[in-house]
Scaffold this active site. Sequence first.
Site, PDB file in Angstrom:
ATOM      1  N   TYR A 144       0.853  -1.183   0.000  1.00 44.82           N
ATOM      2  CA  TYR A 144       0.000   0.000   0.000  1.00 44.82           C
ATOM      3  C   TYR A 144       0.888   1.233   0.000  1.00 44.82           C
ATOM      4  O   TYR A 144       1.836   1.314   0.787  1.00 44.82           O
ATOM      5  CB  TYR A 144      -0.903  -0.003   1.243  1.00 44.82           C
ATOM      6  N   ASP A 239       9.290   2.972  -0.197  1.00 44.28           N
ATOM      7  CA  ASP A 239       8.225   3.588   0.593  1.00 44.28           C
ATOM      8  C   ASP A 239       8.441   3.171   2.044  1.00 44.28           C
ATOM      9  O   ASP A 239       8.061   2.080   2.461  1.00 44.28           O
ATOM     10  CB  ASP A 239       6.854   3.142   0.076  1.00 44.28           C
ATOM     11  N   LYS A 267       4.001   8.779   8.935  1.00 45.31           N
ATOM     12  CA  LYS A 267       3.759   8.148  10.233  1.00 45.31           C
ATOM     13  C   LYS A 267       4.710   8.661  11.328  1.00 45.31           C
ATOM     14  O   LYS A 267       4.495   9.745  11.832  1.00 45.31           O
ATOM     15  CB  LYS A 267       3.750   6.624  10.069  1.00 45.31           C
TER      16      LYS A 267
HETATM   17  C1  LIG Z   1       0.226   4.477   5.729  1.00 44.91           C
HETATM   18  C2  LIG Z   1       1.021   4.285   4.493  1.00 44.91           C
HETATM   19  C3  LIG Z   1       0.963   5.194   3.429  1.00 44.91           C
HETATM   20  C4  LIG Z   1      -0.029   6.321   3.392  1.00 44.91           C
HETATM   21  O1  LIG Z   1       0.198   7.250   4.383  1.00 44.91           O
HETATM   22  P1  LIG Z   1      -1.017   8.215   4.824  1.00 44.91           P
HETATM   23  O2  LIG Z   1      -0.376   9.147   5.794  1.00 44.91           O
HETATM   24  O3  LIG Z   1      -2.065   7.333   5.409  1.00 44.91           O
HETATM   25  O4  LIG Z   1      -1.480   8.912   3.594  1.00 44.91           O
HETATM   26  C5  LIG Z   1       1.824   5.024   2.372  1.00 44.91           C
HETATM   27  N1  LIG Z   1       2.698   4.003   2.350  1.00 44.91           N
HETATM   28  C6  LIG Z   1       2.788   3.112   3.339  1.00 44.91           C
HETATM   29  C7  LIG Z   1       3.802   2.022   3.277  1.00 44.91           C
HETATM   30  C8  LIG Z   1       1.936   3.208   4.434  1.00 44.91           C
HETATM   31  O5  LIG Z   1       1.982   2.283   5.408  1.00 44.91           O
END
Ligand SMILES: *Cc1c(COP(=O)(O)O)cnc(C)c1O
Length: 428
Positions: A144, A239, A267
Site C-alpha cells: 500500500y 516507501d 507516520k
Molecule cells: C500508511 C502508508 C501510506 C499512506 O500514508 P497516509 O499518511 O495514510 O497517507 C503510504 N505508504 C505506506 C507504506 C503506508 O503504510
Amino acid sequence: MNLQKSQALYEQAIKIIPGGVNSPVRACKSVGCDPLFIEKADGCMIVDADGNRYIDYVGSWGPMILGHRHPSVQNAIARAMERGTSFGAPTDLEIQLAEMVVAAVPSMQRVRFVNSGTEATMSAIRLARGATGRDLIVKFEGCYHGHADTLLVDAGSGVATLGIPGSPGVPAGFAEKTISLPYNDMEQITTVMKARGSEIACVIVEPIGGNMGLVPPVAGFLQCLRDLTQETGSLLIFDEVITGFRVAMGGAQEMYDIMPDLTTLGKIIGGGMPVGAYGGSHEIMSHIAPDGPVYQAGTLSGNPLAMSAGIAMLQELSRPGFYDTLNQTAQRLEEGFRQTIYETGIPAQVGRVASILGLFFTKQAVHNLADAKTADLDMFSAYYAGMREQGIYLAPSQFESMFVSAAHKPEHIEHTIDAARAVLKTLT
Ligand SMILES: *Cc1c(COP(=O)(O)O)cnc(C)c1O
C-alpha cells in the site's frame, strides 16, 4: 464489556460521515465489529468512550513508537503553539527537522515535507516520471502506498498484468500505467524489466511489506530491485512510511544496506501530527519546483506544530540503545506468541521485524499477498473479538501488522501473551 457510548457515537457518525469513519479500515467491517470511539490514550494504553482500557498495538497505525502523550513531544507541540499554528512561510523548524532526516536516512540528501504518506508517494512518483521522462511504474501486490490514483492498482497475479483499476474512480488510462507484480518474486520483476525497462520510470516497494500483514523481503529481493533499476535507468523508490524510524533510525535501507533513489516517509516522522516527506540525492531533488519544473506544493506543508513534534520524536529515537530495548520487548512478545501457538496447535505464522509483528492464521509461510490470502479470516475475526474483550487493541484486519512501542513494558507484554493464550484456546 460496556460499549454503549461507542455504539451511540457510531450511530451518530454514520449519519454524516461515510461509514462513520474518516479512513475505511477504522470501521472494523472485515471483522464484523463496530468501531470503538476513543476518548484518550497514554503510554501504551488507549481508553474508549465508555472508559474501557486496552493495551494498544495499533499505535495510530504506526506513528506512536514512543507511546501516546510522550512528554517531549507534547511539550514541543505546546511550545510551538505559542508562536502560532501556521504561517505559510519558512521557519527554522523545517531546517532542523530536514537536517535530522538527512543525517538519519542514508540515501537522502535533500527532503521536501508534505502532510501525509499519500502525498509523499504521489509526489515521489511524479518526480520519478518528471526526472526520467517515462510514464510506467511498477508496484507490488499487497503493498500500500496511499490512495493516489496510480497507486491504487492491484492487478491480478499474472506476469506483468497491465492495470485493472483497484477502485472505481481511477481512470483505466491511469491504471494502465501501473504494472503490479507479486512481492518477493524475482523472476517476474526480472522478466518485466528486461522487456519494458526503458519505459519504466520507477519501481516502488515497501522494503518490508507491512500492509498485507507483515511480509519481510526474501533474501536478495531488494538487491535484485536495485540491480534491475540501475540497469534500466529506472528509479527505485523505497516507501518507508512504516519502516522509516521504525526498524532503525535510517529505516529499512539502513537495515538491509540498500540505497534507493527516492525515499518516502510518514507516520513516525510526524510524532502523531500529519506529516509526510520524500527525498533523495541533490540531483534528483533539483527537479522539484521551484528549483526545477516538477510541481508540488502545500499550504500547510512544514507546519510548525508538526515539525516540532517530528523534531522531538527524532531526538528521542536517537538516544543510545533506543531500538535495542524496543526490539527486545517485541522479541519477548514474538516468543510468547510462538509458544502459545505451539501449545494450542493453532495453524498460524508469527513474524517479526524489529518492533513490527505479524500473525497469520494459515499453515503456510507467507511471502506475498496470495500466501497472505490463504489465512482463515473467520478465525482472525474471532481472535480479534476475543482479544478486544481481553483488553487488547489490535488493528481490525488480518492484513495489518502489530506495532510495539517504547511504552510497552514487560507487564503489558506478559498480559498480552496471557490474553492471546486464553483466546487461542477458544479457537481450537
Ligand atoms: C500508511 C502508508 C501510506 C499512506 O500514508 P497516509 O499518511 O495514510 O497517507 C503510504 N505508504 C505506506 C507504506 C503506508 O503504510
